[in-house]
Design an enzyme around this catalytic site. Structure first.
Site, PDB file in Angstrom:
ATOM      1  N   HIS A 190     -13.048  13.522   0.940  1.00  0.00           N
ATOM      2  CA  HIS A 190     -14.154  12.957   0.159  1.00  0.00           C
ATOM      3  C   HIS A 190     -15.111  14.080  -0.225  1.00  0.00           C
ATOM      4  CE1 HIS A 190     -13.721   8.892   2.511  1.00  0.00           C
ATOM      5  NE2 HIS A 190     -12.673   9.165   1.769  1.00  0.00           N
ATOM      6  N   CYS A 212      -5.388  11.700   5.639  1.00  0.00           N
ATOM      7  CA  CYS A 212      -5.679  13.128   5.522  1.00  0.00           C
ATOM      8  C   CYS A 212      -6.658  13.416   4.378  1.00  0.00           C
ATOM      9  CB  CYS A 212      -4.385  13.905   5.298  1.00  0.00           C
ATOM     10  SG  CYS A 212      -3.590  13.529   3.737  1.00  0.00           S
ATOM     11  N   ARG A 246      -3.720  -2.159  -7.141  1.00  0.00           N
ATOM     12  CA  ARG A 246      -4.947  -2.542  -7.853  1.00  0.00           C
ATOM     13  C   ARG A 246      -6.100  -2.704  -6.869  1.00  0.00           C
ATOM     14  NH1 ARG A 246      -5.185  -1.024 -12.456  1.00  0.00           N
ATOM     15  NH2 ARG A 246      -6.418  -2.738 -13.251  1.00  0.00           N
ATOM     16  N   ALA A 300      -5.589  12.378   0.943  1.00  0.00           N
ATOM     17  CA  ALA A 300      -5.759  10.935   0.736  1.00  0.00           C
ATOM     18  C   ALA A 300      -7.208  10.622   0.377  1.00  0.00           C
ATOM     19  CB  ALA A 300      -5.346  10.163   1.976  1.00  0.00           C
TER      20      ALA A 300
END
Lengths: 458, 544
Positions: free
Chosen positions: B197, B64, B98, B67
């Site tokens: 984004h 989504c 990581r 995220a």
């Protein structure tokens, strides 16, 4: 120093959670739903929740985890998710052909107030649910409880939405195993069977989330509780719920609705909790405990007595779920260890009270917080160091920074294997836990021993 | 699985087979997103539908907006305290592994990447509103951690109950005197993480870029945009660039810091790795500050060499060009040796890639280098331009879901705009074969007859596996184990499993070795037990 900002000085926090010791309801519901044979879990909300839950479960179990989503966009969030869910049900049955769909809600669908029961009824009326197929649902708002609560809600839905009294006893016992590993579920079932009792265990993720590599992938592996068994839970002689938070609701619901008498016990982790489980089964079913079980118990005791010198007086810090931490703390006390710093993220007053009772002998040495977070735990450790840390994967940072022997336990474990194959419940599980604890402590002893003290016999 | 592969697969047939399974409405929609590739002489490719809604109930790879915003873009930025405003789940799941690596200069530098901050909203916060709790959480974060900046991420319920995170951010910024900014990245916004984004990049551009005018003392200063330092990719790219004498002012957003973002407008060139996640930021930086941008690709040894040459050509400095050639000449022999050795064992094998918004394209280079063919590929959250090239941008229809994502209007900054090149210089470079702002997309570079699938579903994945029987499949963690149950190795390209770096020169070697291991590990030969292949003839004990 990966947690370089964790200070010894503790400043009060009421609103900011740092490094949580819990996660949200829907993942617990998704996990539980995977324990029904032929079930496709469905997340009613935006697709991110489903993606996150699948990713986390996949990383922990290293197995395929399939689940669908209602894929809300802004429109659905404003006008309600009915159209999305009805469409999803239709698409799922056509494309993926499960026996049933287990829908759980998310904070999104809960906040807009979608009535999933009504939507499922509509889907049924519209002919979107094929003959002989089912849709069950559970309400799992993420802003209440934790992943354990989600498991509990789905487990309860599982029984209630299928159970039907036929009037004839099936001679079986319902067992709700709690939010534990597939390996634990298999072990619990085995213990019950060893006592000569036929279990209906729900959910049952053994053989589903620890499956073999066969060259063929199947969306619905052979395993899980069957729909027929779930229907039959109302005809059982009795129910046992293991772990009050995860399992009590389901067995109590069967008790109140169908008069199936229930007991809620701690998860059988460690000597005493396993004793209580076996004893309860024995009394409820009127059977005697076979020698094989008594022998296993004796073996656990034997190991404890053999290795007591490594355990006695060692200080332990713990983070995890209440259902696990309560019997684990009790087990550590049995071993002569000192569980001194304990946090869970799951809210609830009963937790701290139980822990205080179990650790009464240690008095003020014990700090317990529920809900608390792992930042708090780490700060406690910095102020009053411990000899051992037991926590899920995220404990790794604390263990490294403060150089503490560490045993991974709980959910999730992303960086080791074993949890899905080797149980920690029962007497044999106790030996495995003990082995892990001892290995962590002895690896440290070996590492730190001056050469003249470096020993083969420990 | 090797040996059984069918080489002559008709992609139109496969498409038909897939669509036949779906309800009519779903089939109609998916028909536009599943495209047999065809490239004509002018490089034209068929139109594919992308960046459209996922169908409810169809199992998708996608995540989504939250995220994309919190996890992908802001996640790998180490010195900002990222507070998730919402119930605990979102924050918990985006608590990074990581996957994105970071390395502060000293032990004293801030690094919050291993921390998870959340307001952990409870039902009373949903009922009465969570702004009060958010304010208090920001105060507590400040008191405990004294960060340079704090950012706030909205989760689904926050948008629904109407908490104004931006107002809270402004108020607390005023009060605490550090930069505090919010993101409306509720999970239901947009149709994939790509929306997140966009929201994240817009936020960084608005609230951080341009805050620090200090100019780095260096000859050739670039920004690396759309590089997330997965598995240490960014470290290797930095090593190569530094060796060439090129300095990175900022990386968006791998191994990045607040200060680098604030200072990024002082670079002389923007280089774009992941076109999808950041091309609009490059455009905006050109508009506002005068920094031109070029598309580069550091995945694959040849691509890396090509990209280095592109950067050197931009600066039009012979000394830099010579140094770049020297570095390529120095690095290449080791890579070539490994490549040839691995190619012997991988040549002729096939791969499928269904990842990201650029990854399924970039990694094709690496597979080509060891003689492998990508028979089918697609993006998880790309837009049409990522498939067909930037020339289709004017034709892309803006639908309701995209309209929800804010488009910033950018103007020349009266003080900070400075053209890096004259219009003539730019035109000369273009004429010499060094185009700016150009990206041809994935499809023109894929072979004719390969199958391109946007937002692939679990069912489609299964069907493709059955028909193509690829030797390796690349996707994410959710797909991994289902594919491996078939006996087909699965490489994660979002997190690299435990491998990496795969970028630039040393990364290429790592990738060759990894693919070699995955294809040639003998475990896949043992999937069948001995008693499964030879049926029992008679019930006799052999020792009788």
């Amino acid at each position: 120093m990966l947690l370089r900002h964790t200070t010894k000085e503790i400043k009060e926090r009421k609103s900011l959670t740092v490094n949580p010791a819990k996660t949200c309801q829907p993942i617990g519901a998704m996990y539980a739903a995977l324990g029904i044979h032929g079930c496709l879990p469905h997340s009613h909300g935006s697709q991110g929740c489903c993606a996150y839950h699948r990713s986390t479960l996949t990383r922990h179990y290293r197995e395929p985890v399939m689940a669908a989503t209602s894929s809300f966009t802004e429109g659905a969030s404003v006008f309600g998710g009915q159209a999305n869910l009805v469409q999803a049900i239709d698409n799922i049955f056509t494309t993926y052909d499960p026996d049933l769909i287990a829908v759980h809600t998310t904070c999104l669908s809960e906040t807009i107030g979608d009535d999933v029961n009504q939507i499922v009824n509509k889907a049924k009326k519209d002919g979107k649910i094929p003959e002989g197929k089912y849709v069950i649902h559970a309400s799992t708002p993420s802003y209440v409880g934790s992943h354990v609560t989600g498991f509990a809600n789905m487990a309860k839905s599982m029984a209630l939405q299928f159970a039907k009294k036929s009037g004839t006893s099936n001679g079986k016992f319902n067992i709700v195993p709690g939010f534990v590993e597939p390996s634990d579920m298999a072990a619990i079932k085995e213990m019950v069977k060893t006592l000569g009792i036929s279990p209906i265990m729900f959910p049952d993720t053994s053989n589903i989330l620890n499956g073999p590599l066969t060259g063929k992938y199947t969306m619905y592996p052979k395993g899980g509780v069957s729909i027929e068994e779930l229907k039959s839970t109302a005809d059982s002689i009795g129910s046992i719920g293991l772990g009050p938070l995860a399992s009590a609701d389901a067995v109590r619901a069967l008790d109140s609705q169908f008069k199936v008498p229930c007991q809620v016990l701690d998860l059988p982790i460690g000597l005493l909790a396993t004793d209580r489980f076996i004893d309860a089964l024995r009394s409820a079913a009127g059977v005697s405990v076979p020698d094989s079980i008594t022998r296993e118990r004796g073996r656990l005791l034997d190991v404890i007595s053999d290795m007591h010198h490594h355990l006695y007086g060692k200080r332990v810090a713990l983070a995890g779920d209440p259902d696990q931490l309560i019997p684990l703390t009790e087990f550590l006390m049995t071993l002569g260890m000192k569980p001194v710093h304990i946090v869970t993220g799951t809210p609830g007053k009963a937790f701290a009270k139980r822990i205080k009772e179990i650790t009464a002998r240690l008095g003020d040495e014990v700090k317990v917080k529920g809900p608390g977070d792992m930042y708090t735990l780490h700060q406690w450790i910095k102020n009053e160091p411990v000899d051992l840390l037991i926590a899920n994967t995220y404990g790794k940072y604390i263990a490294r920074d403060d150089d503490i022997p560490y045993v991974r336990f709980g959910f999730p474990i992303l960086d080791r294997i074993g949890h899905t194959y080797f149980p920690t419940v029962g007497y044999r599980g106790g030996i495995r836990l003990l082995e892990q604890i001892l290995n962590a402590l002895m690896d440290r002893m070996d590492r730190d021993a001056p050469e003249e003290k470096f020993e083969l016999v420990m | 699985m090797t040996g059984e592969r069918t080489h002559s697969v008709d992609p139109e047939e496969i498409k038909k087979e897939i669509l036949a399974k779906y309800p009519a409405k779903v089939a109609r929609k998916r028909a536009k997103q599943i495209m047999p590739n065809a490239v004509d002489e002018t490089g034209n490719v068929p139109e594919i539908s992308a960046n459209v809604r996922t169908v409810p109930g169809i199992i998708t790879q996608r995540g989504c907006s939250y995220a994309g915003c919190k996890g992908v873009i802001l996640g790998p930025t180490r010195d900002i305290v990222n507070i998730t405003h919402g119930p605990i789940g979102c924050g918990f799941y985006s608590w990074l592994t990581r996957r994105n690596q970071t390395k502060p200069a000293t032990d004293q530098d801030d690094n919050f990447m291993t921390y998870c901050f959340s307001t952990d909203m409870q039902d009373e916060d949903i009922v009465f509103g969570g702004e009060k709790k958010l304010k208090a959480a920001i105060q507590e974060a400040y008191d405990n951690f004294k960060p340079k900046a704090i950012s706030i991420f909205s989760t689904c319920p926050v948008g629904l109950i109407g908490d104004d995170v931006h107002a809270v951010a402004r108020e607390m910024k005023e009060k605490l005197g550090i930069n505090i900014f919010g993101f409306s990245c509720e999970g239901y916004r947009g149709v994939s993480q790509s929306a997140g984004h966009h929201i994240a990049n817009n936020g960084i551009f608005t609230h951080v870029v341009g805050e620090d005018d200090h100019v780095m003392e260096a000859e050739y200063k670039i920004n690396l945009l759309g590089e997330y330092n997965i598995g240490g990719d960014g470290f290797e790219i930095d090593r190569v660039l530094n060796k060439c004498g090129i300095s990175v002012v900022s990386t968006f957003s791998g191994n990045s810091t607040y200060g680098q973002f604030a200072n990024s407008h002082t670079a002389d060139l923007n280089t774009v790795m992941c076109h999808r996640s950041i091309n609009y930021v490059a455009d905006m930086m050109e508009e506002k500050y005068g920094i031109p941008w070029i598309k580069i690709n550091f995945i694959g040894a040849k691509s890396t060499a090509k990209s280095l040459r592109k950067i050197a050509a931009y600066f039009e400095d012979q000394a830099l060009m010579d140094r770049v050639e020297a570095v390529i000449a120095e690095e290449m022999p080791d890579i070539e040796a490994k490549r040839k050795e691995v190619k012997k064992r991988c040549e002729g094998k096939t791969a499928m890639l269904f990842v990201g918004g650029s990854r399924a394209h970039h990694y094709q280079e690496l597979f080509k280098e060891i003689g492998m063919t990508v028979v089918s590929a697609g993006y998880e959250f790309a837009h049409r331009d990522d498939y067909e090239g930037r020339r289709v941008i004017p034709d892309i229809k803006i639908d309701a879901d995209s309209r929800n994502i804010e488009e910033l209007t950018v103007e020349k900054d009266p003080d900070k705009f400075a053209p890096r090149k004259t219009a003539d210089q730019m035109a000369d470079l273009e004429a010499a074969g060094h185009p700016f702002k150009e990206y041809d997309g994935m499809m023109p570079e894929m072979e004719k007859g390969t199958l391109v699938v946007d937002d692939i579903s679990q069912f489609e994945t299964e069907t493709l596996l059955e028909i193509y029987k690829p030797d390796i499949f690349c996707a994410g963690i959710k797909e991994k184990y289902a594919i491996q149950k078939h006996g087909i190795p699965m490489k994660q390209l979002h997190s690299y499993d435990s491998g990496g770096p795969y970028a630039a020169f040393k990364g290429a070697v790592n990738f060759y070795e990894e693919i070699d291991r995955m294809l040639n590990a003998n475990i896949w030969e043992y999937v069948e037990a001995p008693w499964q292949s030879s049926p029992q003839l008679s019930a006799k004990y052999v020792w009788e």
